[in-house]
Design an enzyme around this catalytic site. Structure first.
Site, PDB file in Angstrom:
ATOM      1  N   LYS A   1       0.814  -1.226   0.000  1.00  0.00           N
ATOM      2  CA  LYS A   1       0.000   0.000   0.000  1.00  0.00           C
ATOM      3  C   LYS A   1       0.845   1.273   0.000  1.00  0.00           C
ATOM      4  O   LYS A   1       0.385   2.327  -0.431  1.00  0.00           O
ATOM      5  CB  LYS A   1      -0.951   0.004   1.215  1.00  0.00           C
ATOM      6  CG  LYS A   1      -2.063  -1.002   1.048  1.00  0.00           C
ATOM      7  CD  LYS A   1      -2.998  -1.040   2.229  1.00  0.00           C
ATOM      8  CE  LYS A   1      -4.097  -2.071   1.935  1.00  0.00           C
ATOM      9  NZ  LYS A   1      -5.012  -2.255   3.047  1.00  0.00           N
TER      10      LYS A   1
ATOM     11  N   ASP B   1      -9.692   2.658   2.289  1.00  0.00           N
ATOM     12  CA  ASP B   1      -9.651   1.895   3.550  1.00  0.00           C
ATOM     13  C   ASP B   1     -10.239   2.677   4.729  1.00  0.00           C
ATOM     14  O   ASP B   1     -10.988   2.136   5.545  1.00  0.00           O
ATOM     15  CB  ASP B   1      -8.202   1.558   3.924  1.00  0.00           C
ATOM     16  CG  ASP B   1      -7.714   0.288   3.275  1.00  0.00           C
ATOM     17  OD1 ASP B   1      -8.541  -0.556   2.892  1.00  0.00           O
ATOM     18  OD2 ASP B   1      -6.478   0.145   3.146  1.00  0.00           O
TER      19      ASP B   1
HETATM   20  P1  ATR Z   1      -0.675  -2.874   5.315  1.00  0.00           P
HETATM   21  O1  ATR Z   1      -0.277  -2.149   4.102  1.00  0.00           O
HETATM   22  O2  ATR Z   1      -1.739  -3.893   5.037  1.00  0.00           O
HETATM   23  O3  ATR Z   1      -1.027  -2.035   6.480  1.00  0.00           O
HETATM   24  P2  ATR Z   1       2.054  -3.121   6.093  1.00  0.00           P
HETATM   25  O4  ATR Z   1       2.251  -1.759   5.522  1.00  0.00           O
HETATM   26  O5  ATR Z   1       3.020  -4.206   5.746  1.00  0.00           O
HETATM   27  O6  ATR Z   1       0.639  -3.713   5.707  1.00  0.00           O
HETATM   28  O7  ATR Z   1       1.948  -2.929   7.693  1.00  0.00           O
HETATM   29  C1  ATR Z   1       1.893  -3.993   8.555  1.00  0.00           C
HETATM   30  C2  ATR Z   1       1.840  -3.490  10.010  1.00  0.00           C
HETATM   31  O8  ATR Z   1       1.715  -4.607  10.861  1.00  0.00           O
HETATM   32  C3  ATR Z   1       3.077  -2.750  10.457  1.00  0.00           C
HETATM   33  O9  ATR Z   1       2.708  -1.796  11.436  1.00  0.00           O
HETATM   34  C4  ATR Z   1       3.920  -3.860  11.090  1.00  0.00           C
HETATM   35  O10 ATR Z   1       4.813  -3.399  12.104  1.00  0.00           O
HETATM   36  P3  ATR Z   1       6.295  -2.848  11.741  1.00  0.00           P
HETATM   37  O11 ATR Z   1       6.111  -1.390  11.340  1.00  0.00           O
HETATM   38  O12 ATR Z   1       7.089  -3.004  12.982  1.00  0.00           O
HETATM   39  O13 ATR Z   1       6.789  -3.700  10.594  1.00  0.00           O
HETATM   40  C5  ATR Z   1       2.840  -4.663  11.743  1.00  0.00           C
HETATM   41  N1  ATR Z   1       3.215  -6.073  11.896  1.00  0.00           N
HETATM   42  C6  ATR Z   1       3.279  -7.019  10.935  1.00  0.00           C
HETATM   43  N2  ATR Z   1       3.629  -8.197  11.459  1.00  0.00           N
HETATM   44  C7  ATR Z   1       3.798  -7.992  12.794  1.00  0.00           C
HETATM   45  C8  ATR Z   1       4.167  -8.837  13.895  1.00  0.00           C
HETATM   46  N3  ATR Z   1       4.404 -10.124  13.739  1.00  0.00           N
HETATM   47  N4  ATR Z   1       4.226  -8.276  15.126  1.00  0.00           N
HETATM   48  C9  ATR Z   1       3.972  -6.965  15.312  1.00  0.00           C
HETATM   49  N5  ATR Z   1       3.624  -6.120  14.314  1.00  0.00           N
HETATM   50  C10 ATR Z   1       3.530  -6.628  13.066  1.00  0.00           C
END
Ligand code: ATR
Length: 281
Positions: A66, A102
């Site tokens: 995104k 969204d």
């Molecule tokens: P989207 O576009 O769908 O929002 P994204 O931009 O990849 O997906 O964002 C994913 C979010 O989930 C991020 O805030 C990520 O945290 P980080 O900024 O630290 O990467 C969070 N996230 C994903 N997997 C995670 C996990 N296992 N534990 C904690 N936070 C997680």
């Protein structure tokens, strides 16, 4: 025939094709919706070869693109610019414009459940692309908005950009994820915007059950499974819950309108999702 894609990686969890193809068919439109599971190294070539093609009308964008996808687009609409995140693309004769539906979808779903959000204190878990859109819309409405993220710097950058918006009315702050226990004690609404708990990772939750309290509204934007571990545990202790299904339908309904110029058949979309997702909807 016109094609719309879902661009993301991986896409095993996605219900977008089911929902949009049911909508196209019910209105007799010569459109089809296809999944495009694209690796990051292939994203640019997919945009140039498939998305810009005259047979393509547009795309939905999901995890993890995104934010990254914005690099390849020609223009952003005002909301996407504010959110700094895109979940919908329209192809106008090879010119690609990015939108974000969204936040509109999430806020419509939330307001249907709890009425006015004015005066609420909201905790958002995650600071990625979906969170940016949800937080942008919340920051125009709620009293307090706290963003908790695994990577604190990302939450801080988001909080800073929201605070810089002169239309913002919320008090916005950024916190590390390990402070969730303390943060939860002072909020009315918790929203999970991370993929934690999403199929196939259905045994995980972003928030330990012992931190939950009955006075909360717990909203998980994950829709597959419809009842995530977070929502099941919230229900058990008597908290109100909201799944990501209606947000999926409402963000999709806005995208449908952008691609076709027509009102989306939301009832058909919901019935089809219920049929496919089955129990727990
Ligand atoms: P989207 O576009 O769908 O929002 P994204 O931009 O990849 O997906 O964002 C994913 C979010 O989930 C991020 O805030 C990520 O945290 P980080 O900024 O630290 O990467 C969070 N996230 C994903 N997997 C995670 C996990 N296992 N534990 C904690 N936070 C997680």
């Amino acid at each position: 025939m016109k094609t719309c894609y879902l661009i993301g990686y991986p896409l095993g969890h996605s219900m977008s094709a089911v929902m949009h193809n049911a909508a196209f068919q019910s209105l007799g439109l010569d459109y089809r919706f296809k999944l495009a599971e694209v690796k990051e190294r292939d994203l640019e070539s997919f945009v140039e070869s498939s998305l810009r093609s005259s047979e393509t009308r547009g795309a939905s964008v999901t995890i993890p693109y995104k934010i990254l996808i914005m690099d390849y687009l020609d223009e952003l609409d005002t909301v996407a610019k504010h959110c700094k995140s895109v979940n919908t693309i329209v192809n106008e004769e090879g010119f690609l414009k990015g939108y974000n539906t969204d936040g509109i979808g999430a806020l419509r779903s939330l307001s249907e459940t709890c009425g006015s959000l004015k005066g609420s204190k909201v905790l958002v878990i995650g600071a990625g692309g979906a969170s940016r859109a949800v937080c942008y819309h919340l920051s125009l409405l709620v009293r307090e908005l706290t963003i908790a993220n695994r990577t604190l710097e990302t939450a801080e950058a988001l909080a800073e950009s929201l605070t810089a918006n002169p239309m913002r009315i919320s008090r916005v702050s950024a916190k590390p994820l390990h402070e969730l226990k303390k943060l939860i004690s002072d909020v009315d609404i918790v929203i999970n915007t991370t993929p934690i708990g999403m199929y196939p990772d259905t045994d995980s939750t972003p928030l330990e059950a012992k931190f939950l309290k009955p006075s909360l509204l717990v909203f998980d934007i994950v829709y597959n499974p419809p009842k995530t571990k977070l929502l099941r545990e919230a229900e058990t202790i008597g908290a109100r819950t909201l799944s990501g299904i209606d947000m999926l339908v409402y963000q999709g309904s806005e995208a449908f309108r952008l691609w076709t110029g027509l009102e989306a058949p939301e009832r058909v979309m919901k019935i089809e999702l219920r049929r496919v997702l089955g129990e727990g909807f």
